[in-house]
Enzyme design. Structure first.
Site, PDB file in Angstrom:
ATOM      1  CD  GLU A   1       1.206  10.657  -2.366  1.00  0.00           C
ATOM      2  OE1 GLU A   1       0.840  11.282  -3.387  1.00  0.00           O
ATOM      3  OE2 GLU A   1       2.284  10.023  -2.303  1.00  0.00           O
TER       4      GLU A   1
ATOM      5  CD  GLU B   1       3.056   6.103  -2.832  1.00  0.00           C
ATOM      6  OE1 GLU B   1       1.924   5.891  -2.341  1.00  0.00           O
ATOM      7  OE2 GLU B   1       3.239   6.878  -3.788  1.00  0.00           O
TER       8      GLU B   1
END
Length: 317
Positions: free
Chosen positions: A142, A234
């Site tokens: 991320e 995710e």
């Protein structure tokens, strides 16, 4: 090699074709499965018994192995955590699942902070497992607080390092603003469409948490999937921290979209963390199970297990 009849054996080596992920016959596929939590904290949740349940009882076809770089993870003991990835790749392969090798960089948000570590890690992983046909490499979990051009540049430096060892397995590229295709920092997918990573056989990642990330995020995912190969590596039914109440209705809207557009997905997370987003009730992993059925699961675990097991029983838009 994955056992005959299992998802990884039937579909073989995956490849990006246009905006889709395709199997060895060139047919678009949608993988559905689970992500581990950080293996430095919840390695006890990823055992032969729990993996048997994930592949057999849950009928998952992909496991995302999350190796945190900081936060007490890889950087504290590179040998230990690299060996753990090797072991989990082998165990998931033995059960016929695909494996996403997730370089879980989070803080700091600039992937360049860990570039040298990433080169070392992925060189060894790709060299050891290059003959396998069930791997995908996720090179930056991320990215946050940095521009898309910096994330793209990082990818273009790291991908050739992987390709030197494994020329064929797909690479999953994190997008900026916590893999939101930019939307969490006021941008959208257009910056990636306009300036894509200069590499073949890659996909871009998108993460969402249904309670927090609503219509604007759903619209970005829908538009992006028509222009770019996207993999949701995710997601959760809770807020962006994986906590609080479950918004199953909003999550189902995402799942319907992903089914309609053949977007593969992985749910966070296969552990017994105290948060609502961890699928097992607290204490399950320490007790060594039980792993199968719904008795050991929190509500989010029951919900996602049902959708991995019986995807065709749920509506698609």
């Amino acid at each position: 090699m994955p056992p005959a009849g299992t998802p990884a054996a039937v579909n073989g080596r995956l490849k990006v074709c246009g905006t889709k992920l395709c199997n060895r016959y060139g047919k678009p596929v949608q993988l559905r499965g689970m992500s581990t939590h950080g293996t430095q904290w919840y390695g006890r949740c990823v055992t032969p018994g729990s993996l048997d349940a994930l592949a057999g009882d849950w009928r998952a076809d992909v496991l995302r192995v999350s190796t945190y770089v900081q936060e007490g993870g890889y950087e504290t003991d590179p040998r230990k955590y690299t060996d753990l990835v090797h072991s989990l790749v082998e165990q998931a392969t033995a059960r016929g699942m695909y494996v996403i090798v997730d370089w879980h960089m989070l803080h700091p948000g600039d992937p360049y902070h860990n570039l040298d570590r990433a080169k070392t890690f992925f060189t060894e992983i790709a060299q050891r497992h290059r003959a396998r046909t069930n791997l995908l490499y996720e090179i930056a979990n991320e990215p946050n607080g940095v521009t898309w051009s910096r994330v793209r540049s990082y990818a273009e430096e790291l991908i050739p390092v992987i390709r030197a060892q494994d020329p064929h397995s797909p690479v999953l590229v994190g997008t900026r603003a916590w893999s939101s295709l930019g939307v969490s920092e006021g941008a959208d997918e257009s910056e990636v469409v306009a300036d894509p990573v200069r590499a073949a056989n890659i996909m871009y990642t998108f993460h969402f948490y249904a309670y927090s990330h609503r219509d604007a995020y759903l619209a970005v995912l829908s538009r992006a999937a028509d222009r770019l190969p996207v993999f949701v590596t995710e997601f959760g039914t809770q807020n962006y921290a994986g906590e609080g109440g479950d918004d199953f209705a909003m999550a189902q809207r995402y799942l319907d979209l992903m089914a309609a557009k053949k977007i593969s997905w992985v749910n966070w997370n296969f552990s017994d963390d105290h948060r609502t987003g961890a699928v097992f009730k607290t204490g399950t992993c320490a007790a060594g199970g039980p792993w199968t059925g719904t008795a050991p699961l929190k509500p989010a675990g029951v919900w996602v297990r049902d959708r991995i097991r019986t995807p065709d029983d749920f509506p698609t838009s």
